[in-house]
Every structure is written in structure tokens, then in C-alpha cells.
Scaffold this motif. Sequence first.
Motif, PDB file in Angstrom:
ATOM      1  N   GLY A 151      25.055  22.260  40.165  1.00 12.10           N
ATOM      2  CA  GLY A 151      26.100  21.214  40.052  1.00 12.10           C
ATOM      3  C   GLY A 151      27.299  21.230  39.453  1.00 12.10           C
ATOM      4  N   LEU A 152      27.447  22.390  39.169  1.00 15.70           N
ATOM      5  CA  LEU A 152      28.985  22.807  38.330  1.00 15.70           C
ATOM      6  C   LEU A 152      30.112  22.983  39.314  1.00 15.70           C
ATOM      7  CD1 LEU A 152      27.261  25.295  35.896  1.00 15.70           C
ATOM      8  CD2 LEU A 152      27.354  22.879  35.771  1.00 15.70           C
ATOM      9  N   GLU A 153      31.375  22.762  38.829  1.00 16.08           N
ATOM     10  CA  GLU A 153      32.331  22.637  39.583  1.00 16.08           C
ATOM     11  C   GLU A 153      33.457  23.687  39.133  1.00 16.08           C
ATOM     12  OE1 GLU A 153      36.107  19.543  40.970  1.00 16.08           O
ATOM     13  OE2 GLU A 153      34.445  18.896  39.783  1.00 16.08           O
ATOM     14  N   ASN A 154      33.785  24.609  40.246  1.00 15.65           N
ATOM     15  CA  ASN A 154      34.604  25.643  39.684  1.00 15.65           C
ATOM     16  C   ASN A 154      36.008  25.291  39.911  1.00 15.65           C
ATOM     17  OD1 ASN A 154      35.767  28.529  39.595  1.00 15.65           O
ATOM     18  ND2 ASN A 154      35.804  28.700  41.687  1.00 15.65           N
ATOM     19  N   LYS A 155      36.779  25.381  38.703  1.00 20.07           N
ATOM     20  CA  LYS A 155      37.940  25.014  38.431  1.00 20.07           C
ATOM     21  C   LYS A 155      39.120  26.278  38.555  1.00 20.07           C
ATOM     22  CE  LYS A 155      37.355  20.676  37.715  1.00 20.07           C
ATOM     23  NZ  LYS A 155      38.355  19.710  38.747  1.00 20.07           N
ATOM     24  N   THR A 156      38.444  27.602  38.628  1.00 15.72           N
ATOM     25  CA  THR A 156      39.525  28.678  38.832  1.00 15.72           C
ATOM     26  C   THR A 156      40.279  28.667  40.134  1.00 15.72           C
ATOM     27  OG1 THR A 156      37.540  29.801  37.988  1.00 15.72           O
ATOM     28  CG2 THR A 156      39.282  31.204  38.546  1.00 15.72           C
ATOM     29  N   PRO A 157      41.389  28.953  39.966  1.00 19.00           N
ATOM     30  CA  PRO A 157      42.586  28.967  41.001  1.00 19.00           C
ATOM     31  C   PRO A 157      42.022  30.142  42.322  1.00 19.00           C
ATOM     32  CG  PRO A 157      43.669  28.964  39.062  1.00 19.00           C
ATOM     33  CD  PRO A 157      42.386  29.175  38.522  1.00 19.00           C
ATOM     34  N   GLU A 158      42.019  29.643  43.300  1.00 16.36           N
ATOM     35  CA  GLU A 158      41.501  30.546  44.217  1.00 16.36           C
ATOM     36  C   GLU A 158      42.262  31.675  44.437  1.00 16.36           C
ATOM     37  OE1 GLU A 158      40.099  30.628  49.137  1.00 16.36           O
ATOM     38  OE2 GLU A 158      40.917  28.781  48.116  1.00 16.36           O
ATOM     39  N   GLU A 159      43.507  31.742  44.120  1.00 22.01           N
ATOM     40  CA  GLU A 159      44.349  33.030  44.190  1.00 22.01           C
ATOM     41  C   GLU A 159      43.875  33.955  43.092  1.00 22.01           C
ATOM     42  OE1 GLU A 159      45.389  29.932  43.993  1.00 22.01           O
ATOM     43  OE2 GLU A 159      47.145  29.496  45.534  1.00 22.01           O
ATOM     44  N   PHE A 160      43.452  33.421  41.907  1.00 22.20           N
ATOM     45  CA  PHE A 160      42.815  34.401  41.081  1.00 22.20           C
ATOM     46  C   PHE A 160      41.756  35.136  41.403  1.00 22.20           C
ATOM     47  CE2 PHE A 160      40.516  35.522  37.372  1.00 22.20           C
ATOM     48  CZ  PHE A 160      41.582  36.101  36.513  1.00 22.20           C
ATOM     49  N   SER A 161      40.674  34.362  41.600  1.00 20.73           N
ATOM     50  CA  SER A 161      39.351  34.864  41.946  1.00 20.73           C
ATOM     51  C   SER A 161      39.363  35.993  43.188  1.00 20.73           C
ATOM     52  CB  SER A 161      38.031  34.053  42.189  1.00 20.73           C
ATOM     53  OG  SER A 161      38.801  33.186  43.006  1.00 20.73           O
ATOM     54  N   GLU A 162      40.208  35.688  44.169  1.00 21.17           N
ATOM     55  CA  GLU A 162      40.504  36.418  45.331  1.00 21.17           C
ATOM     56  C   GLU A 162      41.281  37.628  44.835  1.00 21.17           C
ATOM     57  OE1 GLU A 162      42.453  34.845  48.648  1.00 21.17           O
ATOM     58  OE2 GLU A 162      40.658  33.487  49.608  1.00 21.17           O
ATOM     59  N   ALA A 163      42.264  37.585  44.299  1.00 17.90           N
ATOM     60  CA  ALA A 163      42.927  38.646  43.781  1.00 17.90           C
ATOM     61  C   ALA A 163      41.967  39.908  42.828  1.00 17.90           C
ATOM     62  CB  ALA A 163      44.028  38.304  43.065  1.00 17.90           C
ATOM     63  N   VAL A 164      41.159  39.250  42.102  1.00 15.85           N
ATOM     64  CA  VAL A 164      40.241  40.179  41.370  1.00 15.85           C
ATOM     65  C   VAL A 164      39.115  40.609  42.221  1.00 15.85           C
ATOM     66  CG1 VAL A 164      38.421  39.808  39.788  1.00 15.85           C
ATOM     67  CG2 VAL A 164      40.752  38.873  39.315  1.00 15.85           C
ATOM     68  N   GLU A 165      38.785  39.847  43.267  1.00 10.52           N
ATOM     69  CA  GLU A 165      37.807  40.477  44.160  1.00 10.52           C
ATOM     70  C   GLU A 165      38.165  41.747  45.004  1.00 10.52           C
ATOM     71  OE1 GLU A 165      34.187  38.925  46.907  1.00 10.52           O
ATOM     72  OE2 GLU A 165      35.911  37.780  46.638  1.00 10.52           O
ATOM     73  N   ASN A 166      39.437  41.526  45.453  1.00 10.94           N
ATOM     74  CA  ASN A 166      40.215  42.089  46.348  1.00 10.94           C
ATOM     75  C   ASN A 166      40.865  43.497  45.771  1.00 10.94           C
ATOM     76  OD1 ASN A 166      39.292  40.774  48.395  1.00 10.94           O
ATOM     77  ND2 ASN A 166      40.977  39.515  48.560  1.00 10.94           N
ATOM     78  N   GLY A 167      40.967  43.321  44.411  1.00  7.09           N
ATOM     79  CA  GLY A 167      41.592  44.459  43.774  1.00  7.09           C
ATOM     80  C   GLY A 167      43.231  44.498  43.771  1.00  7.09           C
ATOM     81  N   THR A 168      43.847  43.249  44.219  1.00  7.20           N
ATOM     82  CA  THR A 168      45.354  43.282  44.140  1.00  7.20           C
ATOM     83  C   THR A 168      45.881  42.526  42.817  1.00  7.20           C
ATOM     84  OG1 THR A 168      44.823  40.912  45.361  1.00  7.20           O
ATOM     85  CG2 THR A 168      44.940  42.884  46.740  1.00  7.20           C
ATOM     86  N   ASP A 169      47.071  42.468  42.789  1.00  2.00           N
ATOM     87  CA  ASP A 169      47.622  41.959  41.634  1.00  2.00           C
ATOM     88  C   ASP A 169      47.671  40.305  41.567  1.00  2.00           C
ATOM     89  OD1 ASP A 169      48.423  44.302  40.666  1.00  2.00           O
ATOM     90  OD2 ASP A 169      50.437  44.384  41.947  1.00  2.00           O
ATOM     91  N   VAL A 170      47.533  39.909  40.259  1.00  2.00           N
ATOM     92  CA  VAL A 170      47.648  38.304  40.092  1.00  2.00           C
ATOM     93  C   VAL A 170      48.827  38.283  39.428  1.00  2.00           C
ATOM     94  CG1 VAL A 170      46.544  36.482  38.814  1.00  2.00           C
ATOM     95  CG2 VAL A 170      45.258  38.536  39.661  1.00  2.00           C
ATOM     96  N   SER A 171      49.552  37.089  40.118  1.00  3.17           N
ATOM     97  CA  SER A 171      50.985  36.669  39.775  1.00  3.17           C
ATOM     98  C   SER A 171      51.150  36.095  38.275  1.00  3.17           C
ATOM     99  CB  SER A 171      51.550  35.716  40.632  1.00  3.17           C
ATOM    100  OG  SER A 171      50.788  34.343  40.427  1.00  3.17           O
ATOM    101  N   ALA A 172      51.917  36.245  37.530  1.00  4.70           N
ATOM    102  CA  ALA A 172      52.108  35.513  36.131  1.00  4.70           C
ATOM    103  C   ALA A 172      51.924  34.089  36.102  1.00  4.70           C
ATOM    104  CB  ALA A 172      53.451  35.887  35.656  1.00  4.70           C
ATOM    105  N   SER A 173      52.157  33.456  37.289  1.00 11.18           N
ATOM    106  CA  SER A 173      52.174  32.063  37.186  1.00 11.18           C
ATOM    107  C   SER A 173      50.331  31.741  37.366  1.00 11.18           C
ATOM    108  CB  SER A 173      52.663  31.339  38.361  1.00 11.18           C
ATOM    109  OG  SER A 173      52.447  32.064  39.508  1.00 11.18           O
TER     110      SER A 173
END
Length: 313
Positions: A220-242
Amino acid sequence: MRFSRRSLMASALVVGLAALSACSSGTSGSTAASSGSSVAPVINVVASTNVWGDVAAQVAGGLNANGVSITSIISDPSADPHSYEASTQNQLALSRAQVVIENGGGYDDFVANMLKTANNSSSTVLNAVDISGIKAPAGEDLNEHVWYDFPTVTKVARQISDTFGEKDPANKHIYDTNEKAFEDKVSGLQNDEAGIKQAHNGAPVAITEPVPLYMLEACGLENKTPEEFSEAVENGTDVSASVLKETTDLFNDKGVKLLAYNEQTTGDTTTAVLNAAKANNIPVVPVTETLPDGKNYISWMQMNLDNISKALG
């Protein structure tokens, strides 16, 4: 189409496997309780990771019980599954496998590539994502970490039991009994998820990768992480500063109750998020993609649920 580290790894293996020799001996396996049986192998099983290898062992009654021999390709709890490198030992095991258990969903494409190189087209291949019936939401990528989804694990265990029974009818009753016992334990884990949901439904949380999302959502927990962040980490790509700032602000603003942190995929970006959580006294729940030392599937998932419950208070 998403090109993740897993996709790149699988592509590299196509080249690397061609050089592998099929004249190696020995296997590796996951941790499970043995039934004490000393029957000569009847079914050779290869699983892509020790997670599915352990589920198979629970059904069989042990790693080498009731005529079932189980090999797990990725079994090092400190290893990053995304950077797996093939070995002659694994190649030989797959060439002899009668049952292959893969995760699917793009997570372990190396298994299909290795099977082709091993010239083994007769094995029964069980694909956990296919068995799960889970589909990606419209416009989104599939979360392939289905071993954190208990209904999927139950379905896979049943399929494993049915497959073992077909290949070894004399021991079918044993596999069915073991599977039912395993299923009862998984039901206990689902009860714990329900308990967390009842106490903390809607609580905001953050992740570094989607690895534990099925479990967090079932709680029942709600993920608040920006999708761009978790996708970038999983795919091994850079995360923008913003995007990084948006993520760390979740902790600086006390906007989440916990951080579920994948210990097997780390780097500067995830370390920054981890440090932000610690600096703001946000509990960190470590998660992994393979079995920790000394754990079987049930005890591992129980530990994860206990850690989540403790973090939420």
C-alpha cells in the motif's frame, strides 16, 4: 525501445559465448534445505539466478533431492546481475539442462543466447514474466523484477512442480506436496504485506530502482521517486541535475518515509540519494536482486518485509 545494461550485456554475450568450450565440469547452486535424498539425477535444472533456483529447490526438496539437480547461473550475493559474464561451467550446465528457468522481460536475455550456443533446443524453458501474465502499462516499460511479486512466485512454483511431475512421474506427489508447503509460506508473506497496508496505506516512499516496487505497492506504499531518476539508474544513464535535485528534495523536505536502496547497483547518483536520506534521518531499506548468503526465498522476503515494517514505525 529501452536499451538497458541488461540488453547491452546480452548483446556482448552473443560474441563471447562463441568462444566458450563445452568441456568443463561442476555446477554452482543456490541455498535451500535438502530432503536428505541421495537419488541419482533425473532432472537437470538451470536457473538464471539463485532466486528462481531456490524456488525450484523448494519444490524439489533441496538442491540435489529426489533426482533433481539445480544450478543457478548468478549466485554471488555481492555481484551486480547487470554485469554478468558467461563461463564454460554455465555453458555446460545449459547444454545438459532438461528444465531452464529464466526471469524474462529483458532481465536475463543471456539465457536464450547461451541455450542457442549450447545447441540445446529440447529443454523445457519456464519464463517467469510470461507465466505471471503481467503486462506493461500503456506507454510504460515493464517492471521485470517479478520475483518481488508473490502471486507471480506462486504461479512459477506451480509450473515448476507440474514440469517436474511430467519429467519424473514417480516423484510427482513429492513435488506437489513441497510446492503446496512453499505456497503456504508465500501466503504468510502476503498476509504480512496486507498488515503493512492496513497500518500504512498511502505512505510515501522512494526507491533507487524499481526492483522492490511490486512488494512496496502490495504493502500500500506510494512511490514518489521521479520516474526519470529510477529509469536512469536502472539503465545506467546519466541523471540530470534537476532530476537529482527533485529526488534529493524528497528527503530534504521529509516527503518520504523510507528509501528502498538496491545494494547491488551503486554509483555516485545513488550514493547522493543515500546520503540525503541518512542526513535527514529517513530510514534506508536495503534490497537486492539475488539471495543474500544464508537465506532462502522465504526468509529473504520475510527479512525485506520486516525491514519495511520497522522503517515505517
